[in-house]
Design a protein around this motif. Structure first.
Motif, PDB file in Angstrom:
ATOM      1  N   THR A 122      26.602   6.270  21.256  1.00  0.00           N
ATOM      2  CA  THR A 122      26.994   7.301  20.301  1.00  0.00           C
ATOM      3  C   THR A 122      26.569   6.888  18.902  1.00  0.00           C
ATOM      4  O   THR A 122      26.632   5.710  18.540  1.00  0.00           O
ATOM      5  N   GLY A 123      26.125   7.855  18.138  1.00  0.00           N
ATOM      6  CA  GLY A 123      25.850   7.615  16.726  1.00  0.00           C
ATOM      7  C   GLY A 123      27.168   7.535  15.978  1.00  0.00           C
ATOM      8  O   GLY A 123      28.196   8.039  16.440  1.00  0.00           O
ATOM      9  N   GLN A 124      27.131   6.871  14.845  1.00  0.00           N
ATOM     10  CA  GLN A 124      28.342   6.776  14.027  1.00  0.00           C
ATOM     11  C   GLN A 124      27.906   6.896  12.565  1.00  0.00           C
ATOM     12  O   GLN A 124      26.742   6.645  12.227  1.00  0.00           O
ATOM     13  N   VAL A 125      28.812   7.289  11.713  1.00  0.00           N
ATOM     14  CA  VAL A 125      28.484   7.430  10.286  1.00  0.00           C
ATOM     15  C   VAL A 125      28.079   6.060   9.710  1.00  0.00           C
ATOM     16  O   VAL A 125      28.293   5.024  10.343  1.00  0.00           O
ATOM     17  N   PHE A 126      27.504   6.080   8.523  1.00  0.00           N
ATOM     18  CA  PHE A 126      27.125   4.827   7.867  1.00  0.00           C
ATOM     19  C   PHE A 126      28.332   3.879   7.799  1.00  0.00           C
ATOM     20  O   PHE A 126      29.464   4.325   7.601  1.00  0.00           O
ATOM     21  N   ALA A 127      28.063   2.604   7.940  1.00  0.00           N
ATOM     22  CA  ALA A 127      29.151   1.621   7.954  1.00  0.00           C
ATOM     23  C   ALA A 127      30.013   1.704   6.702  1.00  0.00           C
ATOM     24  O   ALA A 127      31.238   1.557   6.768  1.00  0.00           O
ATOM     25  N   TYR A 152      31.930  -1.246  22.104  1.00  0.00           N
ATOM     26  CA  TYR A 152      31.569  -2.083  20.972  1.00  0.00           C
ATOM     27  C   TYR A 152      30.953  -1.216  19.879  1.00  0.00           C
ATOM     28  O   TYR A 152      30.189  -0.299  20.157  1.00  0.00           O
ATOM     29  N   LYS A 153      31.307  -1.554  18.638  1.00  0.00           N
ATOM     30  CA  LYS A 153      30.725  -0.840  17.504  1.00  0.00           C
ATOM     31  C   LYS A 153      29.682  -1.737  16.848  1.00  0.00           C
ATOM     32  O   LYS A 153      29.985  -2.861  16.436  1.00  0.00           O
ATOM     33  N   GLY A 177      31.240   0.176  35.807  1.00  0.00           N
ATOM     34  CA  GLY A 177      32.050   1.073  34.990  1.00  0.00           C
ATOM     35  C   GLY A 177      31.294   1.507  33.754  1.00  0.00           C
ATOM     36  O   GLY A 177      30.196   1.026  33.484  1.00  0.00           O
ATOM     37  N   PRO A 178      31.893   2.415  33.000  1.00  0.00           N
ATOM     38  CA  PRO A 178      31.230   2.909  31.804  1.00  0.00           C
ATOM     39  C   PRO A 178      31.439   1.988  30.598  1.00  0.00           C
ATOM     40  O   PRO A 178      32.511   1.431  30.410  1.00  0.00           O
ATOM     41  N   VAL A 179      30.380   1.855  29.814  1.00  0.00           N
ATOM     42  CA  VAL A 179      30.429   1.083  28.576  1.00  0.00           C
ATOM     43  C   VAL A 179      29.963   2.002  27.453  1.00  0.00           C
ATOM     44  O   VAL A 179      29.017   2.771  27.639  1.00  0.00           O
ATOM     45  N   LEU A 180      30.647   1.960  26.336  1.00  0.00           N
ATOM     46  CA  LEU A 180      30.232   2.780  25.194  1.00  0.00           C
ATOM     47  C   LEU A 180      29.821   1.877  24.037  1.00  0.00           C
ATOM     48  O   LEU A 180      30.528   0.926  23.703  1.00  0.00           O
ATOM     49  N   ILE A 181      28.646   2.168  23.472  1.00  0.00           N
ATOM     50  CA  ILE A 181      28.172   1.445  22.296  1.00  0.00           C
ATOM     51  C   ILE A 181      28.043   2.451  21.160  1.00  0.00           C
ATOM     52  O   ILE A 181      27.278   3.421  21.249  1.00  0.00           O
ATOM     53  N   ASP A 182      28.810   2.228  20.111  1.00  0.00           N
ATOM     54  CA  ASP A 182      28.841   3.111  18.952  1.00  0.00           C
ATOM     55  C   ASP A 182      27.977   2.460  17.863  1.00  0.00           C
ATOM     56  O   ASP A 182      28.216   1.303  17.499  1.00  0.00           O
TER      57      ASP A 182
END
Lengths: 606, 188
Positions: A122-127, A152-153, A177-182
């Protein structure tokens, strides 16, 4: 440790050591190169502001990484699930921040409960905007935490290769299982020295425990001594690619074999020792005789409550041997007398050496006798109904006759249970269905993912009129990619399973279950998809034949009996040995349960 | 039977791990009575001490669910009866009450507390002990007025062989491979 770098011509190459001549790339490039290094050739997604740099980088690699634009992020994650379930490889989906990310959650939860390997980016806003309630900023890490194996972000470009390497390793290893990387936008646009080193261990993580010799010995001695063994097999057999080991094990011990919903297709349905499906709408014999076996051998399954029903009355007489890769499943619901931890492909092979050849013909005859009862009271009526309306079971039977090898993808509800009960599976991964979460809307996008993964195979989506409308927009993907998915809508103009429960347990008060449906044919026409609607029995075989022979996508709507029920059923709160074979029995059993419990507090969730 | 259980959860240090750990408890609607997190004797390994009221089977299941988290290296638990517990309490009182009322000094002495810091305005008293002991001192000091009061919550250390888990594992369920050190007890 194996490393993968990119050669000068950007081809992923396997190398023994990390490439020393690393290259300066943007974070977005690094994401794409990491995916390629992991062998990913297709992703499902939906673009948006915070993930745009990655989409931009993807354009430069279109020849090797296909992006399938779904019509909703939920479609993207279900398609990735379908792809993963059909192949056993990690499915990948991509979405933007905020609503893009939150729309993934249902599919991620589905993958979590069904142990499907996924990497969701997933995309995320600027840090520097984190925590400021910026546009489309949402804390997807916290939201996805309970439904991911890991998440993990990434806030710096330099973290991207290691984060993705770890993500793929964790998604596919052990119990998948599913892993999400933001990934924040600045991490996507900043540059890094790209070196890809695949991950093969995480210090606090033991994916594949080794069984003790003692456990193997104890398991073998219990199985060898069993007079009435019963094997319950689950998806672990498929996830572990242990179909051959399982079959050899099963034939050595000669025991009856029963499948969980997710275990279906791990063994061909016509195997002589196969005695049917377990659970609430499973077969009469394996459920009933669970409470008469002396040794219960559970393989790659987790004793879900839909399998066990009331635990207080579940297999109390039996000694339990549990082959399982995930230690947290041992003794969770059913106490194991012997737990054989590890990958079933290895543990079944290891225990084989200690097993005697056995036959249990008389015990198997008990199953056959109960099956004859089910055949007489339920199956015959389902397949040769006296009513004018078509039954769901007839449609599945017709499909069995015309295409026994098609991959079946179902949605959730009555049609799902009927498909599971009546489909004759001929090969592993022949069924893709939402088991643990029971996600309506799963079918269409998952079928799309499966069809992309298996272009040479026929993929048939079986879906209800309720579920199809939850993700019907994905017909657009079938249109755009001329994907030859066959969709059978079993239309009873009701949310059938809920309606069935209302009939049995809520005094026939049909609250919010009747549907006024659109003309599915006109909808399919809108997408340029060939279609047909049948309501007459004699037209059904021809319609299915037309569908299967059609070269492209096809929507076949079958008008089925409006108020039909799936039987047998285990009344909520009842014992697995108390299957009800008809409406009267089910209503009586429910009343009895209510009396026993004082109040009607057992779960009423179809 | 519901009783106080002390969990010791060892994990690597990653953003969000505390949420993952507390979510295991909140998922089954358990309220956390006390929580402390600190680096353990092993650098880079953090110890999360969590105290909850639950029954024994629930504690077992919690330990297994905790062990499932990728960053968790080890999760173990024991009942309060099987552990030695202490907590630290700090009390801020006006220094005038120390100077003007000799009884205050006697109270501090009687409770085995000590003066940690003192200036012309206020005095900070430290008491290490059980919850009941720190509460007793609070009540005695309240007579002269307590400006501020804080307690750390308990930290505990197990009595010998009190930690649930290992002995039963080899015989019934092969749990000793759960991460490096299995900690899920199997009920006999």
């Amino acid at each position: 440790m194996k490393s993968v770098g990119l050669s000068a011509d950007h081809t992923a190459v396997d190398v023994a050591q990390p490439v020393s001549n690393s290259q300066q790339v943007t974070g977005s490039e690094a994401i794409i190169m990491s995916l390629l290094a992991e062998g990913v050739r297709r992703v499902f997604g939906y673009p948006g502001g915070a993930i745009m740099p990655t989409y931009d980088a993807m354009m430069d690699h279109e020849d090797r990484l296909q992006h399938v634009l779904m019509r909703h992020e939920q479609g993207a994650v279900h398609a990735a699930q379908g792809h993963a379930r059909a192949t056993g490889e990690v499915g990948v989906c991509i979405a933007t921040s905020g609503p893009g990310a939150t729309n993934l959650i249902t599919g991620i939860a589905d993958a979590y409960l069904d142990s499907t390997p996924l990497v969701c980016i997933t995309g995320q806003v600027f840090a520097h905007l984190l925590g400021s309630d910026a546009f489309q900023e949402i804390d997807i890490l916290d939201i996805s935490m309970p439904v991911t194996k890991w998440n993990y972000k990434v806030t710096e470009a330099g973290e991207i290769p290691t984060a993705l390497a770890k993500a793929f390793y964790l998604a596919r290893s052990g119990r998948p299982g599913p892993v999400l990387i933001d990934i924040t936008k600045n991490a996507q646009v900043d540059t890094l020295d790209f070196v890809y080193q695949s991950c093969d261990q995480v210090s606090s993580y033991e994916p594949n425990p080794t069984p003790s010799q003692q456990a193997l010995l104890q398991a073998a001695s219990l199985i060898n001594a069993a007079k009435r063994p019963l094997v319950l097999f689950g998806q672990g057999v498929i996830l572990g690619r242990a179909e051959a080991e399982f079959k050899a094990f099963a034939e050595r011990i000669g025991a009856p074999l029963a499948a969980t919903v997710l275990g279906l297709s791990a063994l061909p349905t016509d195997h002589p020792q196969y005695v049917g499906m377990l659970g609430m709408h499973g077969n009469y014999a394996p459920n009933t005789l669970t409470n008469e076996c002396d040794v219960l051998i559970a393989i790659g399954m987790r004793f879900d409550d839909r399998v066990t029903s009331n635990l207080a009355h579940y297999a109390k007489q039996a000694q339990v041997v549990h082959f399982e890769i995930d230690p947290s499943e041992i003794n969770k619901n059913v106490r194991a007398d012997v737990a054989v931890l590890g990958d079933v492909k290895q543990t079944l092979a290891a225990v084989m050496k200690r097993l005697d050849h056995r036959r249990h013909d008389r015990w198997l005859q008990r199953f056959a006798a109960l099956h004859r009862t089910e055949q007489r009271l339920i199956i015959d009526a389902d397949l040769q109904p006296a009513t004018a309306a078509i039954n769901m079971a007839e449609v599945i039977q017709c499909l069995n006759q015309q295409d026994p090898d098609a991959i079946i993808v179902t949605d959730v509800g009555q049609h799902q249970m009927v498909a599971c009960r009546y489909r004759q599976f001929t090969h592993s991964r022949g069924l893709i269905t939402s088991g643990g979460l029971g996600t309506m809307g799963f079918c269409l996008p998952a079928a799309i993912g499966a069809q992309f993964a298996c272009p040479e195979q026929t993929v048939v989506g079986i879906v209800g009129d309720g579920g199809v409308q939850m993700t019907i927009q994905e017909l657009g993907v079938m249109m755009q990619h001329q994907l030859p998915v066959k969709v059978i809508i079993l239309n009873n103009q009701f949310l059938g399973m809920v309606r069935q429960w209302q009939e049995l347990y809520f005094d026939r008060r049909y609250a919010a279950t009747e549907l006024h449906n659109p003309d599915f044919g006109i909808l399919a026409d809108g997408y340029g998809i060939a279609n047909q609607c049948v309501s007459e029995r004699q037209a059904l075989p021809g319609a299915i034949q037309t569908m299967l022979q059609h070269p492209g996508a096809y929507v076949l709507e079958v008008r089925v009996a409006q108020q039909d029920n799936v039987f047998p059923i285990i009344t909520p709160g009842a014992s697995v040995a108390d299957m009800c074979l008809g409406v009267e029995a089910a209503v009586e059993a429910d009343a009895e349960q209510s009396t026993n419990e004082g109040v009607k507090d057992h779960d009423h969730n179809p | 039977m519901t009783t106080i259980h002390d969990f010791a959860i060892y994990s690597s240090n990653q953003t969000g791990i505390l949420n993952r750990i507390t979510a295991v408890f909140s998922r089954i609607n358990l309220n956390i009575d006390a929580l402390s997190v600190c680096e353990s004797a092993e650098p880079g390994v953090f110890r999360h001490s969590v105290q909850v009221r639950c029954d024994h089977p629930t504690a077992n299941r919690l330990a297994q669910q905790l062990g499932r988290q990728i960053e968790v290296i080890r999760a173990e638990f024991r009942t309060a009866a099987d552990s030695i517990q202490q907590e630290v309490a700090l009390y801020k009182i006006a220094s005038s009450s120390m100077l003007e009322q000799a009884v205050t000094e006697q109270v501090i002495h009687r409770h085995h507390a000590r003066v940690l810091s003192m200036n012309s305005d206020y005095t900070v008293i430290e008491k290490t002990g059980s919850r009941a002991e720190s509460q007793a001192l609070y009540e005695d000091l309240a007579v002269v007025g307590v400006m501020e009061f804080v307690r750390s919550g308990p930290v505990s250390i197990g009595k010998p062989n009190a930690t649930q888990g290992h002995p039963a594992l080899a015989t019934t369920a092969d749990m000793s491979f759960h991460k490096q050190h299995a900690t899920c007890e199997v009920e006999q």
